[in-house]
Design a protein around this motif. Structure first.
Motif, PDB file in Angstrom:
ATOM      1  N   PHE A  53       0.834  -1.203   0.000  1.00 12.52           N
ATOM      2  CA  PHE A  53       0.000   0.000   0.000  1.00 12.52           C
ATOM      3  C   PHE A  53       0.869   1.254   0.000  1.00 12.52           C
ATOM      4  CE2 PHE A  53      -2.521   3.352   1.797  1.00 12.52           C
ATOM      5  CZ  PHE A  53      -3.825   3.112   1.390  1.00 12.52           C
ATOM      6  N   ALA A  54       1.906   1.252   0.832  1.00 10.91           N
ATOM      7  CA  ALA A  54       2.760   2.441   0.958  1.00 10.91           C
ATOM      8  C   ALA A  54       3.487   2.731  -0.346  1.00 10.91           C
ATOM      9  CB  ALA A  54       3.765   2.237   2.094  1.00 10.91           C
ATOM     10  N   PHE A  55       4.151   1.726  -0.901  1.00 11.73           N
ATOM     11  CA  PHE A  55       4.987   1.975  -2.070  1.00 11.73           C
ATOM     12  C   PHE A  55       4.172   2.092  -3.361  1.00 11.73           C
ATOM     13  CE2 PHE A  55       8.147   0.249   0.926  1.00 11.73           C
ATOM     14  CZ  PHE A  55       9.036   1.305   0.899  1.00 11.73           C
ATOM     15  N   ALA A  56       2.879   1.776  -3.279  1.00 12.29           N
ATOM     16  CA  ALA A  56       2.001   2.008  -4.437  1.00 12.29           C
ATOM     17  C   ALA A  56       1.490   3.437  -4.495  1.00 12.29           C
ATOM     18  CB  ALA A  56       0.819   1.039  -4.390  1.00 12.29           C
ATOM     19  N   GLN A  57       1.690   4.231  -3.431  1.00 12.08           N
ATOM     20  CA  GLN A  57       1.103   5.565  -3.387  1.00 12.08           C
ATOM     21  C   GLN A  57       1.552   6.446  -4.550  1.00 12.08           C
ATOM     22  OE1 GLN A  57      -1.306   6.781  -0.986  1.00 12.08           O
ATOM     23  NE2 GLN A  57      -1.345   4.547  -0.914  1.00 12.08           N
ATOM     24  N   VAL A 211       6.487  16.003  12.969  1.00 11.25           N
ATOM     25  CA  VAL A 211       5.317  15.149  13.193  1.00 11.25           C
ATOM     26  C   VAL A 211       5.456  13.753  12.598  1.00 11.25           C
ATOM     27  CG1 VAL A 211       3.768  17.124  13.334  1.00 11.25           C
ATOM     28  CG2 VAL A 211       4.115  16.010  11.128  1.00 11.25           C
ATOM     29  N   MET A 212       6.378  13.572  11.641  1.00  9.57           N
ATOM     30  CA  MET A 212       6.480  12.277  10.985  1.00  9.57           C
ATOM     31  C   MET A 212       6.785  11.119  11.936  1.00  9.57           C
ATOM     32  SD  MET A 212       8.502   9.700   9.753  1.00  9.57           S
ATOM     33  CE  MET A 212      10.168  10.321   9.671  1.00  9.57           C
ATOM     34  N   PRO A 213       7.669  11.285  12.943  1.00 10.13           N
ATOM     35  CA  PRO A 213       7.925  10.135  13.833  1.00 10.13           C
ATOM     36  C   PRO A 213       6.666   9.619  14.515  1.00 10.13           C
ATOM     37  CG  PRO A 213       9.641  11.779  14.100  1.00 10.13           C
ATOM     38  CD  PRO A 213       8.594  12.401  13.232  1.00 10.13           C
ATOM     39  N   TRP A 214       5.721  10.519  14.839  1.00  4.04           N
ATOM     40  CA  TRP A 214       4.481  10.026  15.453  1.00  4.04           C
ATOM     41  C   TRP A 214       3.607   9.305  14.431  1.00  4.04           C
ATOM     42  CZ3 TRP A 214       3.082   8.673  20.020  1.00  4.04           C
ATOM     43  CH2 TRP A 214       1.747   8.368  20.262  1.00  4.04           C
ATOM     44  N   MET A 219       0.685   6.247  14.912  1.00  2.98           N
ATOM     45  CA  MET A 219      -0.374   5.833  14.000  1.00  2.98           C
ATOM     46  C   MET A 219      -0.099   4.428  13.477  1.00  2.98           C
ATOM     47  SD  MET A 219      -0.735   9.517  12.048  1.00  2.98           S
ATOM     48  CE  MET A 219      -2.215   9.169  11.094  1.00  2.98           C
ATOM     49  N   GLY A 220       1.179   4.126  13.217  1.00  5.32           N
ATOM     50  CA  GLY A 220       1.540   2.788  12.752  1.00  5.32           C
ATOM     51  C   GLY A 220       1.210   1.718  13.775  1.00  5.32           C
ATOM     52  N   THR A 221       1.412   2.026  15.055  1.00  4.13           N
ATOM     53  CA  THR A 221       1.095   1.065  16.115  1.00  4.13           C
ATOM     54  C   THR A 221      -0.393   0.767  16.158  1.00  4.13           C
ATOM     55  OG1 THR A 221       2.988   1.682  17.485  1.00  4.13           O
ATOM     56  CG2 THR A 221       1.119   0.674  18.607  1.00  4.13           C
ATOM     57  N   PHE A 342       4.995   7.285   5.006  1.00  6.07           N
ATOM     58  CA  PHE A 342       5.750   6.890   6.194  1.00  6.07           C
ATOM     59  C   PHE A 342       4.869   6.189   7.216  1.00  6.07           C
ATOM     60  CE2 PHE A 342       8.870   9.713   4.392  1.00  6.07           C
ATOM     61  CZ  PHE A 342      10.079   9.162   4.791  1.00  6.07           C
ATOM     62  N   MET A 343       3.598   6.574   7.297  1.00  2.51           N
ATOM     63  CA  MET A 343       2.704   5.912   8.244  1.00  2.51           C
ATOM     64  C   MET A 343       2.545   4.434   7.906  1.00  2.51           C
ATOM     65  SD  MET A 343      -1.284   6.751   9.149  1.00  2.51           S
ATOM     66  CE  MET A 343      -1.854   6.375   7.492  1.00  2.51           C
ATOM     67  N   PHE A 344       2.377   4.120   6.622  1.00  4.43           N
ATOM     68  CA  PHE A 344       2.167   2.722   6.260  1.00  4.43           C
ATOM     69  C   PHE A 344       3.470   1.935   6.220  1.00  4.43           C
ATOM     70  CE2 PHE A 344      -2.016   4.287   5.068  1.00  4.43           C
ATOM     71  CZ  PHE A 344      -2.804   3.276   5.584  1.00  4.43           C
ATOM     72  N   ILE A 345       4.582   2.599   5.952  1.00  2.00           N
ATOM     73  CA  ILE A 345       5.871   1.926   6.128  1.00  2.00           C
ATOM     74  C   ILE A 345       6.058   1.591   7.606  1.00  2.00           C
ATOM     75  CG2 ILE A 345       8.377   2.205   6.034  1.00  2.00           C
ATOM     76  CD1 ILE A 345       7.986   3.896   3.519  1.00  2.00           C
ATOM     77  N   GLY A 346       5.695   2.545   8.473  1.00  2.00           N
ATOM     78  CA  GLY A 346       5.776   2.287   9.910  1.00  2.00           C
ATOM     79  C   GLY A 346       4.874   1.151  10.333  1.00  2.00           C
TER      80      GLY A 346
END
Length: 400
Positions: A53-57, A211-214, A219-221, A342-346
């Motif tokens: 999903f992430a890399f298809a964006q 904000v990206m680390p969160w 969000m990834g968790t 980054f959220m879906f990679i996480g």
């Protein structure tokens, strides 16, 4: 274009997207039993969807720009239907994984496509309402992947479930092709290389790294817990039966949905009192951390802590607005894309690493419940680091 003709096919596709994302958790006991999967294997299986999903964006976004929502989303959902069929007939872990990858690619623009179409057909005030309702339907899809699916598995097995999802995906593709009109496409379309370079412009912006680390961890968790590890924790870490675990996860999903209503109804009033989105996001982080700690340590009132976790995570959606409010207008679109990426990679990384760590701890002789508890404590610690970074950088972006 009539609202219902627009809303129904796009909402149905997004419902299926969210259902596909979360359904692996409820069927994980059956998959583990039939294919002799370890926690590490389950984590890897779940992560494949999120990585795809992430890399298809970016490539899917190029298709959306070039062919419009009707043809791009309608065509990609056929890939999700094919992935569901492959998953249904899988006889090996590799086939299950390939099915998850196809599904992840197939639903990659189920939210972006209606947003693009709405921007052409409707005024701004209707666009906001439509996007909110589509998000709500997506939340219902994730909720449906808990107790309702668990009840359905009492009548047919997981293979029949995925056969049904393949049929529904095909119907969704047909509905989009029939009901949705083509929109004018930009003749000066950006290539995929230009899209990646555009994302690079975002990566040098300091606010993104605030904000990206969160997005990556917090969000990834939640997506990882909702999609797989919540069910596994409740069954193997807390001793719940599968029906009881599914019921609790349904409650968590519904409470998370109620949080979206809270944001929509009260955010403007709170802002007038000086409580802005950045404050609400920080409150959500702290509630997430406290709840995860309580869950990991098995504090009394476990059901309450799970419900509070669902409420806290509903505030995670404000990560997007906190980012956008400090970006130049030319970077806002790329900001949302980058945060999604980054959220879906996480999510994929967390899904895999949780399973890997549980398997490693079990291999060293640790009891299953203790291995789950230790792993959830590690999750809490990682989330705490991301929240601390956000709070430490607060004054840097105080006026933006």
């Amino acid at each position: 274009m009539p609202i219902l003709r627009f809303f129904i096919p796009f909402a149905a596709a997004y419902f299926l997207s969210s259902l596909f994302r979360a359904v692996i958790g409820v069927i994980s006991p059956e998959l583990a039993r039939e294919f002799s999967l370890s926690p590490q294997d389950l984590g890897a299986l779940a992560s494949l969807y999120f990585y795809a999903f992430a890399f298809a964006q970016i490539p899917a976004g190029v298709l959306l720009d070039r062919f419009g929502p009707r043809r791009a989303e309608g065509g990609l959902i056929l890939a999700a239907a094919a992935g569901a069929l492959l998953f249904c007939f899988a006889d090996s872990f590799a086939a299950l994984g390939a099915g998850r990858v196809l599904i992840g690619i197939g639903v990659a623009i189920c939210f972006a496509a209606p947003l693009k179409a709405a921007a052409v057909w409707y005024p701004p005030e209707k666009q906001v309402a439509l996007s909110g309702w589509i998000m709500l339907v997506g939340g219902l899809g994730a909720s449906f992947a808990t107790k309702p699916v668990e009840l359905a598995l009492g009548y047919f097995d997981w293979r029949m479930l995925f056969a049904g999802l393949a049929v529904l995906s095909l119907l969704a593709a047909m509905g989009i092709a029939w009901a949705i009109r083509d929109i004018p496409v930009d003749r000066e379309q950006r290539s995929m290389a230009e899209q990646w370079r555009g994302l690079g412009g975002l990566l040098v912006h300091r606010r993104f790294w605030w904000v990206m680390p969160w997005a990556f961890t917090g969000m990834g968790t939640f997506i990882s817990v909702q999609g797989l590890w919540g069910m596994q924790w409740l069954m193997h870490g807390a001793g719940y039966s599968k029906p009881d675990a599914a019921s609790l996860l349904l409650a968590v999903s519904l409470i998370s949905l109620s949080g979206y209503f809270f944001i929509g109804a009260l955010s403007e009033r709170l802002a007038r009192r000086g409580v802005t989105n950045r404050h609400l996001l920080a409150a959500g982080m702290l509630l997430d951390l406290l709840s995860l700690l309580a869950i990991s340590l098995r504090w009394p009132g476990e059901v309450v802590w799970w419900c509070l976790y669902g409420l806290g995570t509903s505030l995670n959606v404000l990560t997007y607005t906190v980012l956008s409010h400090g970006l130049p207008a030319t970077l806002v679109g790329r900001g949302n894309t980058g945060l999604n990426l980054f959220m879906f990679i996480g999510t994929g990384s967390i899904s895999f690493l949780v399973g890997w760590l549980i398997s490693q701890l079990q291999a060293q002789g640790m009891a299953t419940g203790q291995a789950f508890g230790t792993t959830f404590m590690c999750l809490t610690a990682v989330n705490a680091l991301a929240a601390t970074w956000y709070l430490l950088r607060w004054r840097t972006f105080e006026q933006r």
